[in-house]
Enzyme design. Sequence first.
Site, PDB file in Angstrom:
ATOM      1  N   ASP A   6      21.438  49.698   4.260  1.00  0.00           N
ATOM      2  CA  ASP A   6      21.760  48.854   5.414  1.00  0.00           C
ATOM      3  C   ASP A   6      21.059  49.425   6.637  1.00  0.00           C
ATOM      4  OD1 ASP A   6      22.887  47.391   7.482  1.00  0.00           O
ATOM      5  OD2 ASP A   6      24.852  48.371   7.343  1.00  0.00           O
ATOM      6  N   ASN A   9      20.453  48.448  13.858  1.00  0.00           N
ATOM      7  CA  ASN A   9      19.749  48.744  15.098  1.00  0.00           C
ATOM      8  C   ASN A   9      19.800  50.222  15.465  1.00  0.00           C
ATOM      9  OD1 ASN A   9      18.983  45.986  16.091  1.00  0.00           O
ATOM     10  ND2 ASN A   9      21.183  45.678  15.874  1.00  0.00           N
ATOM     11  N   ILE A  12      20.775  53.812   9.804  1.00  0.00           N
ATOM     12  CA  ILE A  12      20.520  53.362   8.444  1.00  0.00           C
ATOM     13  C   ILE A  12      21.559  54.015   7.544  1.00  0.00           C
ATOM     14  CG2 ILE A  12      18.920  53.407   6.481  1.00  0.00           C
ATOM     15  CD1 ILE A  12      16.621  53.430   8.485  1.00  0.00           C
ATOM     16  N   TYR A  90      24.948  27.539   8.589  1.00  0.00           N
ATOM     17  CA  TYR A  90      24.124  27.639   9.786  1.00  0.00           C
ATOM     18  C   TYR A  90      23.163  26.461   9.866  1.00  0.00           C
ATOM     19  CZ  TYR A  90      23.799  31.565  13.119  1.00  0.00           C
ATOM     20  OH  TYR A  90      23.947  32.408  14.192  1.00  0.00           O
ATOM     21  N   GLY A  97      21.476  36.438  10.642  1.00  0.00           N
ATOM     22  CA  GLY A  97      21.120  37.832  10.422  1.00  0.00           C
ATOM     23  C   GLY A  97      21.430  38.271   8.998  1.00  0.00           C
ATOM     24  N   ASP A  99      22.381  41.094   7.987  1.00  0.00           N
ATOM     25  CA  ASP A  99      23.607  41.888   7.941  1.00  0.00           C
ATOM     26  C   ASP A  99      24.845  41.006   7.878  1.00  0.00           C
ATOM     27  OD1 ASP A  99      23.072  40.985  10.541  1.00  0.00           O
ATOM     28  OD2 ASP A  99      23.765  42.831  11.516  1.00  0.00           O
ATOM     29  N   ARG A 100      24.840  39.913   8.633  1.00  0.00           N
ATOM     30  CA  ARG A 100      25.971  38.990   8.587  1.00  0.00           C
ATOM     31  C   ARG A 100      26.064  38.325   7.214  1.00  0.00           C
ATOM     32  NH1 ARG A 100      25.051  35.136  13.587  1.00  0.00           N
ATOM     33  NH2 ARG A 100      27.156  34.383  13.096  1.00  0.00           N
ATOM     34  N   THR A 172      40.052  53.250  37.222  1.00  0.00           N
ATOM     35  CA  THR A 172      38.807  52.573  36.861  1.00  0.00           C
ATOM     36  C   THR A 172      38.404  52.834  35.412  1.00  0.00           C
ATOM     37  OG1 THR A 172      38.062  52.637  39.159  1.00  0.00           O
ATOM     38  CG2 THR A 172      36.371  52.325  37.475  1.00  0.00           C
TER      39      THR A 172
END
Length: 239
Positions: A6, A9, A12, A90, A97, A99-100, A172
Amino acid sequence: MIVAIDAGNSRIKWAVHERSGWLDRGVLATADVAWLADAADEWPAVARVVVCNVAGKAVAEAISSVLGKRYGRIVFLHPSAEACGVRNGYEHAWQLGADRWAALIGARGLSTAACLVVCAGTATTVDLLDGTGLFRGGLILPGFDLMRESLARHTAQLPFAEGAFRDEPRNTEDAIFSGCLQAQLGAVERVFATLARECDARCLLTGGAAGHLAAHLQIPFECVDDLILKGLVRYADTV
């Protein structure tokens, strides 16, 4: 014997699988793709290699170059109209993608009930898979860490927040941490609402930031390690 890779970005991930389960696994930075050669020295020479790559053409070419001489045929998973019991809804199947697509295939192998497939990594993807195996579409949004990095990079007064989740943040650091996490949780829970009435519907949650979401999700969910790798193993049995 299957070696599943896999290539994302940032990292791996790889694992060696046989019928009895996972035999070995590892992870390296995507920039260090050449180091796969060292890992491959320990892999069975008879293994089949199947790859999911979303890190670009150069990484795909590097994987092929590093492993090609040892393994010959290397299979790259690409989205298609249908695979392993999943139908791709799709508008243009090839735009999904890899990966998806792999995660959806992995999810279908775990359950035939409707599920929301959430991959929480550099980006967070939230994908609808109904009980018939139809991928109905989904969301892509910046991942939890990427949201925090964006605020730190593009605003003069806000830090990269290492705060804590609070229902009512009063500093914050907590406000940034909680706001970014609430955005992730809200996206997941709103999309899940479209599946909630289907029998045994649940969310399958995977990825490096899955733990942040799991601590606060208010829907039925299950954390699944290495869902993309599981999908690659299922796909490898068909090619």
